[in-house]
Design a protein around this motif. Structure first.
Motif, PDB file in Angstrom:
ATOM      1  N   ARG A  88       0.826  -1.212   0.000  1.00  0.00           N
ATOM      2  CA  ARG A  88       0.000   0.000   0.000  1.00  0.00           C
ATOM      3  C   ARG A  88       0.857   1.257   0.000  1.00  0.00           C
ATOM      4  O   ARG A  88       0.597   2.212  -0.736  1.00  0.00           O
ATOM      5  CB  ARG A  88      -0.907   0.005   1.231  1.00  0.00           C
ATOM      6  CG  ARG A  88      -2.040  -0.994   1.207  1.00  0.00           C
ATOM      7  CD  ARG A  88      -3.154  -0.523   0.295  1.00  0.00           C
ATOM      8  NE  ARG A  88      -4.380  -1.268   0.508  1.00  0.00           N
ATOM      9  CZ  ARG A  88      -5.470  -1.131  -0.225  1.00  0.00           C
ATOM     10  NH1 ARG A  88      -5.477  -0.267  -1.228  1.00  0.00           N
ATOM     11  NH2 ARG A  88      -6.552  -1.854   0.005  1.00  0.00           N
ATOM     12  N   ALA A  89       1.889   1.260   0.832  1.00  0.00           N
ATOM     13  CA  ALA A  89       2.741   2.440   0.950  1.00  0.00           C
ATOM     14  C   ALA A  89       3.566   2.669  -0.315  1.00  0.00           C
ATOM     15  O   ALA A  89       3.672   3.797  -0.805  1.00  0.00           O
ATOM     16  CB  ALA A  89       3.661   2.298   2.163  1.00  0.00           C
ATOM     17  N   LEU A  90       4.143   1.595  -0.868  1.00  0.00           N
ATOM     18  CA  LEU A  90       5.000   1.733  -2.043  1.00  0.00           C
ATOM     19  C   LEU A  90       4.211   2.187  -3.264  1.00  0.00           C
ATOM     20  O   LEU A  90       4.764   2.838  -4.152  1.00  0.00           O
ATOM     21  CB  LEU A  90       5.703   0.407  -2.332  1.00  0.00           C
ATOM     22  CG  LEU A  90       6.779   0.416  -3.415  1.00  0.00           C
ATOM     23  CD1 LEU A  90       7.893   1.405  -3.055  1.00  0.00           C
ATOM     24  CD2 LEU A  90       7.357  -0.977  -3.619  1.00  0.00           C
ATOM     25  N   SER A  91       2.928   1.871  -3.312  1.00  0.00           N
ATOM     26  CA  SER A  91       2.108   2.306  -4.444  1.00  0.00           C
ATOM     27  C   SER A  91       1.874   3.815  -4.425  1.00  0.00           C
ATOM     28  O   SER A  91       1.541   4.404  -5.458  1.00  0.00           O
ATOM     29  CB  SER A  91       0.761   1.581  -4.429  1.00  0.00           C
ATOM     30  OG  SER A  91      -0.027   1.972  -3.315  1.00  0.00           O
ATOM     31  N   ARG A  92       2.082   4.449  -3.269  1.00  0.00           N
ATOM     32  CA  ARG A  92       1.801   5.874  -3.128  1.00  0.00           C
ATOM     33  C   ARG A  92       3.041   6.729  -2.907  1.00  0.00           C
ATOM     34  O   ARG A  92       3.022   7.930  -3.186  1.00  0.00           O
ATOM     35  CB  ARG A  92       0.836   6.101  -1.949  1.00  0.00           C
ATOM     36  CG  ARG A  92      -0.554   5.515  -2.168  1.00  0.00           C
ATOM     37  CD  ARG A  92      -1.410   5.653  -0.919  1.00  0.00           C
ATOM     38  NE  ARG A  92      -2.792   5.269  -1.151  1.00  0.00           N
ATOM     39  CZ  ARG A  92      -3.750   6.098  -1.552  1.00  0.00           C
ATOM     40  NH1 ARG A  92      -3.459   7.377  -1.767  1.00  0.00           N
ATOM     41  NH2 ARG A  92      -4.985   5.674  -1.744  1.00  0.00           N
ATOM     42  N   LEU A  93       4.113   6.136  -2.405  1.00  0.00           N
ATOM     43  CA  LEU A  93       5.310   6.898  -2.051  1.00  0.00           C
ATOM     44  C   LEU A  93       6.467   6.575  -2.986  1.00  0.00           C
ATOM     45  O   LEU A  93       6.594   5.443  -3.437  1.00  0.00           O
ATOM     46  CB  LEU A  93       5.724   6.595  -0.602  1.00  0.00           C
ATOM     47  CG  LEU A  93       4.707   6.885   0.495  1.00  0.00           C
ATOM     48  CD1 LEU A  93       5.268   6.457   1.844  1.00  0.00           C
ATOM     49  CD2 LEU A  93       4.325   8.354   0.519  1.00  0.00           C
ATOM     50  N   PRO A  94       7.343   7.549  -3.247  1.00  0.00           N
ATOM     51  CA  PRO A  94       8.565   7.260  -4.005  1.00  0.00           C
ATOM     52  C   PRO A  94       9.454   6.277  -3.238  1.00  0.00           C
ATOM     53  O   PRO A  94       9.400   6.201  -2.003  1.00  0.00           O
ATOM     54  CB  PRO A  94       9.243   8.635  -4.136  1.00  0.00           C
ATOM     55  CG  PRO A  94       8.152   9.629  -3.903  1.00  0.00           C
ATOM     56  CD  PRO A  94       7.200   8.985  -2.944  1.00  0.00           C
ATOM     57  N   ILE A  95      10.259   5.539  -3.972  1.00  0.00           N
ATOM     58  CA  ILE A  95      11.109   4.524  -3.347  1.00  0.00           C
ATOM     59  C   ILE A  95      12.030   5.108  -2.278  1.00  0.00           C
ATOM     60  O   ILE A  95      12.138   4.541  -1.186  1.00  0.00           O
ATOM     61  CB  ILE A  95      11.914   3.762  -4.414  1.00  0.00           C
ATOM     62  CG1 ILE A  95      10.975   2.870  -5.228  1.00  0.00           C
ATOM     63  CG2 ILE A  95      13.016   2.916  -3.786  1.00  0.00           C
ATOM     64  CD1 ILE A  95      11.656   2.100  -6.348  1.00  0.00           C
ATOM     65  N   PRO A  96      12.734   6.246  -2.518  1.00  0.00           N
ATOM     66  CA  PRO A  96      13.610   6.784  -1.457  1.00  0.00           C
ATOM     67  C   PRO A  96      12.845   7.147  -0.195  1.00  0.00           C
ATOM     68  O   PRO A  96      13.347   6.939   0.918  1.00  0.00           O
ATOM     69  CB  PRO A  96      14.223   8.030  -2.110  1.00  0.00           C
ATOM     70  CG  PRO A  96      14.147   7.774  -3.573  1.00  0.00           C
ATOM     71  CD  PRO A  96      12.880   7.016  -3.771  1.00  0.00           C
ATOM     72  N   VAL A  97      11.637   7.678  -0.358  1.00  0.00           N
ATOM     73  CA  VAL A  97      10.822   8.032   0.809  1.00  0.00           C
ATOM     74  C   VAL A  97      10.399   6.771   1.558  1.00  0.00           C
ATOM     75  O   VAL A  97      10.473   6.702   2.794  1.00  0.00           O
ATOM     76  CB  VAL A  97       9.584   8.841   0.369  1.00  0.00           C
ATOM     77  CG1 VAL A  97       8.644   9.074   1.547  1.00  0.00           C
ATOM     78  CG2 VAL A  97      10.007  10.173  -0.234  1.00  0.00           C
ATOM     79  N   PHE A  98       9.957   5.771   0.815  1.00  0.00           N
ATOM     80  CA  PHE A  98       9.540   4.513   1.435  1.00  0.00           C
ATOM     81  C   PHE A  98      10.683   3.875   2.206  1.00  0.00           C
ATOM     82  O   PHE A  98      10.505   3.399   3.337  1.00  0.00           O
ATOM     83  CB  PHE A  98       9.010   3.557   0.375  1.00  0.00           C
ATOM     84  CG  PHE A  98       8.694   2.184   0.889  1.00  0.00           C
ATOM     85  CD1 PHE A  98       7.537   1.948   1.606  1.00  0.00           C
ATOM     86  CD2 PHE A  98       9.572   1.126   0.680  1.00  0.00           C
ATOM     87  CE1 PHE A  98       7.243   0.679   2.096  1.00  0.00           C
ATOM     88  CE2 PHE A  98       9.292  -0.140   1.163  1.00  0.00           C
ATOM     89  CZ  PHE A  98       8.126  -0.369   1.869  1.00  0.00           C
ATOM     90  N   LEU A  99      11.879   3.857   1.618  1.00  0.00           N
ATOM     91  CA  LEU A  99      13.031   3.241   2.285  1.00  0.00           C
ATOM     92  C   LEU A  99      13.443   4.015   3.530  1.00  0.00           C
ATOM     93  O   LEU A  99      13.920   3.424   4.504  1.00  0.00           O
ATOM     94  CB  LEU A  99      14.205   3.135   1.313  1.00  0.00           C
ATOM     95  CG  LEU A  99      14.050   2.125   0.180  1.00  0.00           C
ATOM     96  CD1 LEU A  99      15.269   2.145  -0.734  1.00  0.00           C
ATOM     97  CD2 LEU A  99      13.830   0.717   0.717  1.00  0.00           C
ATOM     98  N   THR A 100      13.264   5.337   3.508  1.00  0.00           N
ATOM     99  CA  THR A 100      13.589   6.140   4.694  1.00  0.00           C
ATOM    100  C   THR A 100      12.708   5.743   5.868  1.00  0.00           C
ATOM    101  O   THR A 100      13.191   5.561   7.000  1.00  0.00           O
ATOM    102  CB  THR A 100      13.430   7.637   4.382  1.00  0.00           C
ATOM    103  OG1 THR A 100      14.325   8.003   3.334  1.00  0.00           O
ATOM    104  CG2 THR A 100      13.730   8.479   5.610  1.00  0.00           C
ATOM    105  N   VAL A 101      11.410   5.607   5.617  1.00  0.00           N
ATOM    106  CA  VAL A 101      10.489   5.192   6.681  1.00  0.00           C
ATOM    107  C   VAL A 101      10.745   3.728   7.053  1.00  0.00           C
ATOM    108  O   VAL A 101      10.712   3.365   8.236  1.00  0.00           O
ATOM    109  CB  VAL A 101       9.031   5.403   6.231  1.00  0.00           C
ATOM    110  CG1 VAL A 101       8.066   4.991   7.341  1.00  0.00           C
ATOM    111  CG2 VAL A 101       8.790   6.860   5.847  1.00  0.00           C
ATOM    112  N   HIS A 102      10.997   2.899   6.060  1.00  0.00           N
ATOM    113  CA  HIS A 102      11.266   1.483   6.295  1.00  0.00           C
ATOM    114  C   HIS A 102      12.442   1.288   7.254  1.00  0.00           C
ATOM    115  O   HIS A 102      12.389   0.464   8.174  1.00  0.00           O
ATOM    116  CB  HIS A 102      11.561   0.808   4.943  1.00  0.00           C
ATOM    117  CG  HIS A 102      12.083  -0.584   5.046  1.00  0.00           C
ATOM    118  ND1 HIS A 102      11.270  -1.689   5.094  1.00  0.00           N
ATOM    119  CD2 HIS A 102      13.357  -1.058   5.118  1.00  0.00           C
ATOM    120  CE1 HIS A 102      12.008  -2.778   5.186  1.00  0.00           C
ATOM    121  NE2 HIS A 102      13.286  -2.432   5.197  1.00  0.00           N
TER     122      HIS A 102
END
Length: 299
Positions: A88-102
């Motif tokens: 759900r998150a990756l479908s809405r967020l850019p990869i660098p942003v997703f990895l930062t939260v991850h």
């Protein structure tokens, strides 16, 4: 001890990059936003390939104890939360942003070790975790493409991932290997996601997906399942053949490569503050590399 054979680490980085890009393509470009089906497909392919590899004698899986299987089921529930919320998150967020939260999931595991288990934690690690937390907190405040639903799912993904790591530290593994655990995760995920696809509305909504009969969609889904399986195998292999510090370094390298290349393939709008938060996340690993330079071969 130097890492004399970097082929395993390089293969891990390659599969991490390819898997992330393929998932992002299906979720954001094709916009196949039906996570019970997409993640159910990936876990089904992974489970079938792992089962076939087991029967052919390529990998060793031992599931003799029913009590140990049942004791691992809470982790399997968290695993479903990780992949569902992550999709759900990756479908809405850019990869660098997703990895930062991850990466901020490290805050949960470090906090648990320090405040619950009362373990001695180095000041270097505490500072690194605090920087990760600061980057994850500041990022949505600076994001010009702020998507509240995307960050909400990313937060759920972070919590499930942190809880999974904590459970893994507390759980007494007994005879279950990493592949045994992953096999249970696959089987449980397929059953749970398949059961949830109709109540969630994904089963019939997917019939209206505009690319349902396009080869791009079919080939991307096949690639995502295969790449996810090979990434899992290389992750298990890399963990077993290297120290925890070496694995952390390879994992960092894979994420840096993925985050750095993603803006060339996927649309991303960033300002100075957003870039600073992502650089802050990367900067938390610089001290770790300085420590690891004596123990691994850096590329």
């Amino acid at each position: 001890m130097y890492l004399k054979r970097p082929a395993g680490g390089l293969a891990f980085c390659l599969f991490y990059l390819a898997s992330s890009f393929t998932n992002k393509y299906v979720l954001s470009v094709l916009q196949f936003t039906y996570p019970t089906l997409f993640q159910g497909w990936q876990t089904l392919v992974g489970g079938l390939l792992l089962h076939i590899s087991w029967k052919l004698g390529w990998v060793e899986i031992n599931l003799c104890s029913r009590s140990e299987i049942l004791s691992w089921l809470p982790a399997s529930v968290l695993f479903v939360g990780i992949i569902y919320a992550g999709s759900r998150a990756l479908s809405r967020l850019p990869i660098p942003v997703f990895l930062t939260v991850h990466n901020a999931a490290e805050v949960i595991t470090c906090g648990f070790q320090k405040f619950v288990q009362k373990e001695q934690t180095s000041h270097l690690k505490v500072c690194s975790v605090l920087f990760l937390l600061a980057a994850a907190v500041c990022l949505p405040l600076c994001d010009t493409q702020f998507d509240p639903n995307g960050y909400l799912w990313a937060l759920i993904h972070l919590i499930c991932l942190g809880a999974y790591k904590v459970f893994h530290k507390l759980w007494k593994p007994g005879s279950l290997s990493d592949l045994d655990q992953q096999y249970i995760n696959y089987v449980f995920s397929v059953v749970l996601l398949a059961s949830a696809s109709h109540p969630a509305g994904d089963l019939f909504s997917a019939l209206d997906f505009p690319f349902l009969y396009f080869y791009r969609f079919h080939s991307s889904c096949c690639a995502s399942g295969l790449l996810g399986f090979f990434l899992m195998l290389h992750t298990v292999k890399l963990k077993s053949s290297t120290t925890s510090g070496q694995y952390a370094a390879w994992s960092f390298l894979a994420k840096v490569i993925t985050a750095s290349l993603s803006p060339f393939f996927f649309v991303m709008t960033a300002n100075v503050l957003t870039i600073s938060c992502n650089l802050d996340r990367m900067g938390t690993w610089i001290p770790r590399f300085q420590v690891l330079q004596k123990g691994i071969l850096l590329l």
